[in-house]
Design a protein around this motif. Structure first.
Motif, PDB file in Angstrom:
ATOM      1  N   LEU A 170     144.553  29.748  23.249  1.00  0.00           N
ATOM      2  CA  LEU A 170     145.333  29.892  24.478  1.00  0.00           C
ATOM      3  C   LEU A 170     144.389  29.712  25.660  1.00  0.00           C
ATOM      4  O   LEU A 170     143.429  30.470  25.817  1.00  0.00           O
ATOM      5  CB  LEU A 170     146.010  31.259  24.536  1.00  0.00           C
ATOM      6  CG  LEU A 170     146.820  31.554  25.787  1.00  0.00           C
ATOM      7  CD1 LEU A 170     148.052  30.651  25.864  1.00  0.00           C
ATOM      8  CD2 LEU A 170     147.245  33.019  25.842  1.00  0.00           C
ATOM      9  N   LEU A 171     144.663  28.715  26.496  1.00  0.00           N
ATOM     10  CA  LEU A 171     143.857  28.435  27.689  1.00  0.00           C
ATOM     11  C   LEU A 171     144.626  28.921  28.909  1.00  0.00           C
ATOM     12  O   LEU A 171     145.756  28.468  29.158  1.00  0.00           O
ATOM     13  CB  LEU A 171     143.561  26.933  27.808  1.00  0.00           C
ATOM     14  CG  LEU A 171     142.976  26.240  26.574  1.00  0.00           C
ATOM     15  CD1 LEU A 171     142.677  24.770  26.883  1.00  0.00           C
ATOM     16  CD2 LEU A 171     141.735  26.956  26.083  1.00  0.00           C
ATOM     17  N   THR A 172     144.030  29.827  29.673  1.00  0.00           N
ATOM     18  CA  THR A 172     144.688  30.387  30.855  1.00  0.00           C
ATOM     19  C   THR A 172     144.141  29.742  32.116  1.00  0.00           C
ATOM     20  O   THR A 172     142.964  29.384  32.193  1.00  0.00           O
ATOM     21  CB  THR A 172     144.472  31.908  30.916  1.00  0.00           C
ATOM     22  OG1 THR A 172     143.069  32.185  30.969  1.00  0.00           O
ATOM     23  CG2 THR A 172     145.066  32.586  29.685  1.00  0.00           C
ATOM     24  N   HIS A 173     145.015  29.600  33.115  1.00  0.00           N
ATOM     25  CA  HIS A 173     144.667  29.007  34.417  1.00  0.00           C
ATOM     26  C   HIS A 173     143.970  27.652  34.247  1.00  0.00           C
ATOM     27  O   HIS A 173     142.804  27.483  34.617  1.00  0.00           O
ATOM     28  CB  HIS A 173     143.781  29.958  35.230  1.00  0.00           C
ATOM     29  CG  HIS A 173     144.405  31.309  35.463  1.00  0.00           C
ATOM     30  ND1 HIS A 173     145.473  31.504  36.304  1.00  0.00           N
ATOM     31  CD2 HIS A 173     144.101  32.529  34.932  1.00  0.00           C
ATOM     32  CE1 HIS A 173     145.802  32.787  36.295  1.00  0.00           C
ATOM     33  NE2 HIS A 173     144.991  33.436  35.476  1.00  0.00           N
ATOM     34  N   PRO A 174     144.661  26.667  33.693  1.00  0.00           N
ATOM     35  CA  PRO A 174     144.028  25.349  33.514  1.00  0.00           C
ATOM     36  C   PRO A 174     143.767  24.658  34.848  1.00  0.00           C
ATOM     37  O   PRO A 174     144.328  25.029  35.891  1.00  0.00           O
ATOM     38  CB  PRO A 174     145.068  24.581  32.689  1.00  0.00           C
ATOM     39  CG  PRO A 174     146.370  25.234  33.006  1.00  0.00           C
ATOM     40  CD  PRO A 174     146.059  26.693  33.221  1.00  0.00           C
ATOM     41  N   ILE A 211     147.044  25.537  21.966  1.00  0.00           N
ATOM     42  CA  ILE A 211     146.552  24.561  20.993  1.00  0.00           C
ATOM     43  C   ILE A 211     146.776  25.177  19.613  1.00  0.00           C
ATOM     44  O   ILE A 211     146.077  26.110  19.226  1.00  0.00           O
ATOM     45  CB  ILE A 211     145.061  24.238  21.209  1.00  0.00           C
ATOM     46  CG1 ILE A 211     144.817  23.794  22.662  1.00  0.00           C
ATOM     47  CG2 ILE A 211     144.578  23.180  20.237  1.00  0.00           C
ATOM     48  CD1 ILE A 211     143.345  23.600  22.998  1.00  0.00           C
ATOM     49  N   LYS A 212     147.772  24.671  18.893  1.00  0.00           N
ATOM     50  CA  LYS A 212     148.161  25.283  17.629  1.00  0.00           C
ATOM     51  C   LYS A 212     147.668  24.441  16.456  1.00  0.00           C
ATOM     52  O   LYS A 212     147.848  23.220  16.421  1.00  0.00           O
ATOM     53  CB  LYS A 212     149.689  25.413  17.560  1.00  0.00           C
ATOM     54  CG  LYS A 212     150.174  26.059  16.265  1.00  0.00           C
ATOM     55  CD  LYS A 212     151.682  26.008  16.150  1.00  0.00           C
ATOM     56  CE  LYS A 212     152.122  26.587  14.804  1.00  0.00           C
ATOM     57  NZ  LYS A 212     153.559  26.475  14.577  1.00  0.00           N
ATOM     58  N   VAL A 231     139.899  28.427  13.086  1.00  0.00           N
ATOM     59  CA  VAL A 231     139.924  28.583  14.544  1.00  0.00           C
ATOM     60  C   VAL A 231     138.889  29.607  14.998  1.00  0.00           C
ATOM     61  O   VAL A 231     138.309  29.481  16.084  1.00  0.00           O
ATOM     62  CB  VAL A 231     141.340  28.968  15.017  1.00  0.00           C
ATOM     63  CG1 VAL A 231     142.330  27.857  14.743  1.00  0.00           C
ATOM     64  CG2 VAL A 231     141.810  30.267  14.390  1.00  0.00           C
ATOM     65  N   LYS A 232     138.628  30.633  14.170  1.00  0.00           N
ATOM     66  CA  LYS A 232     137.578  31.583  14.529  1.00  0.00           C
ATOM     67  C   LYS A 232     136.200  30.930  14.490  1.00  0.00           C
ATOM     68  O   LYS A 232     135.336  31.243  15.315  1.00  0.00           O
ATOM     69  CB  LYS A 232     137.620  32.791  13.591  1.00  0.00           C
ATOM     70  CG  LYS A 232     138.743  33.760  13.883  1.00  0.00           C
ATOM     71  CD  LYS A 232     138.641  34.982  12.980  1.00  0.00           C
ATOM     72  CE  LYS A 232     139.693  36.014  13.325  1.00  0.00           C
ATOM     73  NZ  LYS A 232     139.615  37.221  12.470  1.00  0.00           N
ATOM     74  N   ALA A 233     135.998  30.011  13.563  1.00  0.00           N
ATOM     75  CA  ALA A 233     134.699  29.351  13.455  1.00  0.00           C
ATOM     76  C   ALA A 233     134.434  28.430  14.643  1.00  0.00           C
ATOM     77  O   ALA A 233     133.289  28.314  15.105  1.00  0.00           O
ATOM     78  CB  ALA A 233     134.631  28.562  12.142  1.00  0.00           C
ATOM     79  N   MET A 234     135.463  27.769  15.150  1.00  0.00           N
ATOM     80  CA  MET A 234     135.261  26.848  16.276  1.00  0.00           C
ATOM     81  C   MET A 234     135.535  27.502  17.633  1.00  0.00           C
ATOM     82  O   MET A 234     135.471  26.835  18.665  1.00  0.00           O
ATOM     83  CB  MET A 234     136.156  25.624  16.096  1.00  0.00           C
ATOM     84  CG  MET A 234     137.643  25.909  16.177  1.00  0.00           C
ATOM     85  SD  MET A 234     138.658  24.400  16.062  1.00  0.00           S
ATOM     86  CE  MET A 234     138.396  23.960  14.358  1.00  0.00           C
ATOM     87  N   LYS A 235     135.823  28.795  17.660  1.00  0.00           N
ATOM     88  CA  LYS A 235     136.161  29.471  18.918  1.00  0.00           C
ATOM     89  C   LYS A 235     135.032  29.391  19.932  1.00  0.00           C
ATOM     90  O   LYS A 235     135.229  29.044  21.106  1.00  0.00           O
ATOM     91  CB  LYS A 235     136.520  30.936  18.621  1.00  0.00           C
ATOM     92  CG  LYS A 235     136.485  31.926  19.784  1.00  0.00           C
ATOM     93  CD  LYS A 235     137.460  31.642  20.879  1.00  0.00           C
ATOM     94  CE  LYS A 235     137.335  32.578  22.063  1.00  0.00           C
ATOM     95  NZ  LYS A 235     137.224  33.988  21.794  1.00  0.00           N
ATOM     96  N   LEU A 253     141.804  33.389  21.273  1.00  0.00           N
ATOM     97  CA  LEU A 253     142.604  33.140  20.084  1.00  0.00           C
ATOM     98  C   LEU A 253     144.005  33.707  20.268  1.00  0.00           C
ATOM     99  O   LEU A 253     144.200  34.683  21.003  1.00  0.00           O
ATOM    100  CB  LEU A 253     141.940  33.773  18.865  1.00  0.00           C
ATOM    101  CG  LEU A 253     140.551  33.259  18.479  1.00  0.00           C
ATOM    102  CD1 LEU A 253     139.983  34.089  17.337  1.00  0.00           C
ATOM    103  CD2 LEU A 253     140.597  31.784  18.101  1.00  0.00           C
ATOM    104  N   CYS A 254     144.963  33.106  19.591  1.00  0.00           N
ATOM    105  CA  CYS A 254     146.343  33.574  19.703  1.00  0.00           C
ATOM    106  C   CYS A 254     147.106  33.227  18.432  1.00  0.00           C
ATOM    107  O   CYS A 254     146.664  32.401  17.626  1.00  0.00           O
ATOM    108  CB  CYS A 254     147.035  32.981  20.932  1.00  0.00           C
ATOM    109  SG  CYS A 254     147.301  31.205  20.825  1.00  0.00           S
TER     110      CYS A 254
END
Length: 376
Positions: A170-174, A211-212, A231-235, A253-254
């Motif tokens: 989850l990307l906030t304030h793009p 981004i799912k 997703v945790k590995a590339m976070k 993450l979400c």
């Protein structure tokens, strides 16, 4: 209503009620809803024309408040009436009358001292008409809204407490003007690094970007636990690119459902860890030794505090005395009785005074009265 029909008379079977202004308004709304293909049941008017304070006082004494509201509506419907006077009542009831008058668009004023203090309501140019909804209806609407809000909060708590696996970012304030293609080009090196895993990128109505992760093909079988591990590995790498390229202000993450609704955020776990940890993280206030006063010397705070305490005590006694005074039903008769008592007391005082030209008990004229010429 009885039809009153008989063999010789049709009775009321063919009679119809005449349509008034309210009936015409409802018919217009029905035709507009039909023309615009609008479901009236799904578009209920939830507007509340009363203040929160008025609704609070109504809920405390609903039966008495409904009686006052009926008087307001009768007064508002009568165009010839310009003033409405209420009988004397306690302070909290007068406050309700003032608040309700303001909601109706009327002016109100308290008159006469206690215990005859009452409220008079006046029609002014700003008055148009009485609110369409009653107080009871608005209280019911408010309770339904509060129940719906409580249900939504409980649902959010349930979503936060679940343990569903993370499956996206989850990307906030793009960044302003950012597109899906730009995001994919910036993060392609990491999003395409995991075999059998693809990512969907979309903008949410809240102007956030999700981004799912999902299986690359329909035949690929990847468990939710494997997606979470990926997703945790590339976070850390994705968050670094988002920060350095200024793609968005933060990355977390979400958990996303098939409709890309956010069910759980990574920060939801840390948002509840408030309490003592935040208090302890702040610097403690500097300690200063209390100033010692001399022997027999009173501090200015002590003197000021005693005066305020004495003033507060007197005010409470006055308010208590006002509350204990009985409230009469007919205040005009009570006011006339008090005026008659004052007049009788004044007459008694006038009769008790000796006249200037009358001698005193010992036969002598008062010293301050001058003797007329020719008197012995």
């Amino acid at each position: 209503m009885k039809c009153n029909a008989s063999k010789t008379s049709e009775g009321n079977t063919k009679k119809s009620l005449s349509c008034d202004d309210e009936c015409a308004r409802l018919e217009r709304n029905r035709k507009l809803a039909l023309a615009l293909n609008i479901d009236p049941a799904a578009h209920q008017d939830e507007h509340i024309p009363y203040s929160t304070e008025t609704l609070r006082m109504f809920r405390e004494s609903s039966k008495w408040s409904q009686a006052q509201e009926r008087e307001f509506r009768v007064f508002a419907a009568d165009e010839a009436e310009k003033r409405l006077r209420f009988k004397p009542m306690p302070n909290h009831q007068r406050a309700f009358i003032h608040s309700l008058a303001d909601d109706f668009g009327l002016d109100s004023e308290s008159m006469d001292p206690e215990p005859h203090r009452h409220v008079a309501v006046f029609k002014t140019p700003r008055f148009v008409m009485a609110p369409m909804k009653t107080l009871a209806e608005c209280v019911r609407i408010r309770l339904n809204a509060e129940a719906a809000a409580a249900t939504a909060i409980e649902e959010q708590r349930r979503l936060r407490s679940n343990n569903e696996a993370y499956n996206g970012f989850l990307l906030t304030h793009p960044r302003f003007g950012l597109t899906v293609d730009e995001i994919r080009s910036e993060l392609s090196a990491h999003l395409e690094a995991t075999p059998g895993l693809a990512f969907d990128i979309a903008f949410l109505p809240s102007e956030e970007v999700v981004i799912k992760g999902k299986p690359a093909t329909s035949s690929t079988n990847i468990s939710p636990t494997s997606i979470e591990a990926a997703v945790k590995a590339m976070k850390s790498a994705v968050a670094s690119i988002v920060s350095t390229k200024r793609v968005a202000s933060s990355c977390q993450l979400c958990t996303l459902d098939p409709s890309l609704n956010v069910l759980r955020r990574e920060l939801d776990l840390t948002s509840n860890t408030d309490g003592w940890s935040r208090v302890a993280a702040k610097a403690a206030a500097p300690r200063t030794a209390p100033k010692q006063t001399g022997v027999g010397e009173k501090s200015v705070y002590t003197v000021l505090g005693s005066r305020l305490k004495e003033a507060k005590r007197k005010k409470e006694e006055m308010e208590k005395a006002k509350m204990e005074e009985p409230i009469v039903d007919d205040w005009e008769e009570e006011a006339g009785r008090e005026e008659q008592q004052e007049a009788d007391l004044a007459k008694e005082v006038d009769h008790s005074k000796p006249l200037d030209d009358e001698p005193t008990s010992n036969g002598e004229r008062p010293k301050d009265v001058p003797m007329l010429q020719g008197e012995p």
